[in-house]
Design an enzyme around this catalytic site. Sequence first.
Site, PDB file in Angstrom:
ATOM      1  CD  GLU A 196      -3.485  -0.979   2.060  1.00  0.00           C
ATOM      2  OE1 GLU A 196      -3.094  -0.681   3.238  1.00  0.00           O
ATOM      3  OE2 GLU A 196      -4.171  -1.828   1.713  1.00  0.00           O
TER       4      GLU A 196
ATOM      5  CD  GLU B  90      -3.862  -5.278   3.331  1.00  0.00           C
ATOM      6  OE1 GLU B  90      -4.794  -4.425   3.940  1.00  0.00           O
ATOM      7  OE2 GLU B  90      -2.649  -5.340   3.690  1.00  0.00           O
TER       8      GLU B  90
HETATM    9  O1  AHR Z   1      -5.016  -5.609   6.945  1.00  0.00           O
HETATM   10  C1  AHR Z   1      -5.252  -5.011   7.856  1.00  0.00           C
HETATM   11  C2  AHR Z   1      -4.622  -3.767   6.868  1.00  0.00           C
HETATM   12  O2  AHR Z   1      -5.082  -2.784   5.722  1.00  0.00           O
HETATM   13  C3  AHR Z   1      -3.312  -4.097   6.177  1.00  0.00           C
HETATM   14  O3  AHR Z   1      -1.805  -3.891   7.570  1.00  0.00           O
HETATM   15  C4  AHR Z   1      -2.865  -2.753   5.438  1.00  0.00           C
HETATM   16  O4  AHR Z   1      -2.423  -3.331   4.266  1.00  0.00           O
HETATM   17  C5  AHR Z   1      -4.696  -2.089   4.890  1.00  0.00           C
HETATM   18  O5  AHR Z   1      -4.627  -0.909   5.278  1.00  0.00           O
END
Ligand code: AHR
Length: 502
Positions: A173, A292
């Site tokens: 990210e 994610e």
């Molecule tokens: O999954 C929780 C968090 O969400 C992770 O660390 C991050 O990559 C995202 O913002």
Amino acid sequence: MLHASLSLSPAFVVSPVHRRTFGSFVEHLGRCVYTGIHDPGHPSADEDGFRKDVVQAVQELGVTTVRYPGGNFVSGYRWEDGIGPLDQRPARLDLAWHSTEPNTVGVDEFVRWCRTAGVEPMMAVNLGTRGVQEALDLLEYCNVAGGTHWSDLRRAHGAAEPHAIRMWCLGNEMDGPWQIGHKTAEEYGRLAAETARAMRMIQPDLELVACGSSGSAMPTFGAWERAVLTEAYEHVDYVSAHAYYFEEDGDLASFLASAMNMDAFIDDVVATADSVRAARKLTKRIHVSFDEWNVWYLHAAPSEPPKDSWPVAPALLEDHYNVADAVVVGNLLISLLRHSDRVQSASLAQLVNVIAPIMTEPGGRLWRQTTFHPFALTARHAVGEVLEVGLRTPTHETAKFGETPLLDAVATHDAESGDVAVFVVNRSLTEDATLEVDLRAFGDLRVAEAVTLANPDPYARATADDDASLAPVANTSATVDAAAARVVLPPVSWSMLRLVQA
Ligand code: AHR
């Protein structure tokens, strides 16, 4: 009663089912690692301190790959802290989650855990506070057989064989202002390209993931992918996408349709990657690593400990999921599968305790959230090829998406066994729906299994004391004849219909 129909044919194939679609994510965050997968005091702990009951639940969940060690955590992580004798490992401040990282678990323990669980590790490198050299050192430590500084150190630490990690995320990210070492797209694109180029000098057949956007609502979404891929296209195989959904302002109808956002997000990422391909006159295609995704009530559970403390493994992001959340998770998997031609890897974030399907009590019980079930059943039964589906469904108006299909579905076909699996949601808040699945192209089939996850109260939640009563139950309405299968789907439900050769 709503009426919907689905036509399928083994001749119309989207793509093979990619096993990596059923990946998950373990971050050094909250209680995911410590008191989650790792709890040396637990009665089921193995010699490394990993809970065997968790390993068993991970296998039951059907997880294939596990991304590690972050997440935001990785952007401040020194991987060398987590290797070697335990009593010599430093404790460090984890700035991402305002915690103390004891480094009891590091790359060697994690890879051993993956081997025990039968999952593929997917490693992320720190491109926040670190760069090309540290990524190369970690790759050398993990994947070089021996005869060099880092590989011999791994061998000295007990891992004679290389860890053989194929898939690597180039940071996490990096578009997010919250990220340690946040960068502009151009800065990150250059760094990703240079890191990838150097990593491939060690091992050309790595599969590398460049960071895409942290969400489709990011102000830089689209422009970020274009700029990053303009720099890194030749050097990477995937661009990542992240998305979290939650019900806002009591608008359950829009929340249930979250997969519409995921569909559009994937289409936009693919279109952007393909436009760079055209502009750069290249041939290979970049795939999407949706590494994610989940339901996450961003503001419901604490995401940071109190500012005056730096605890080890505080309870963070411990969302407690209801039936509607599970229906959304099932629907997001439908979206990922339907895009299997371009989404070739995905990670449910996360695996244990932190926005997770599996919950643990320190030293105590393990229990399954509602979201566990659609994932486990899809991972187990989506086999073979994803089929194109012709779905005719009634629609309704939702505040977020306008006219919205009330049903959504995907189907898979295993050419070897002839089995067909249909995964379907009914997003109506009030009405049952009859689904008729046209099976004339498949020969004689019978219903092997029809299950539905639903509850008169869509906000019902499983608990540690009772995690079984909200699991999917047999749907006795399912029938099949030579022409079609028919099943009744209750409101706010996720269902699976498995048909096998008669
Ligand atoms: O999954 C929780 C968090 O969400 C992770 O660390 C991050 O990559 C995202 O913002």
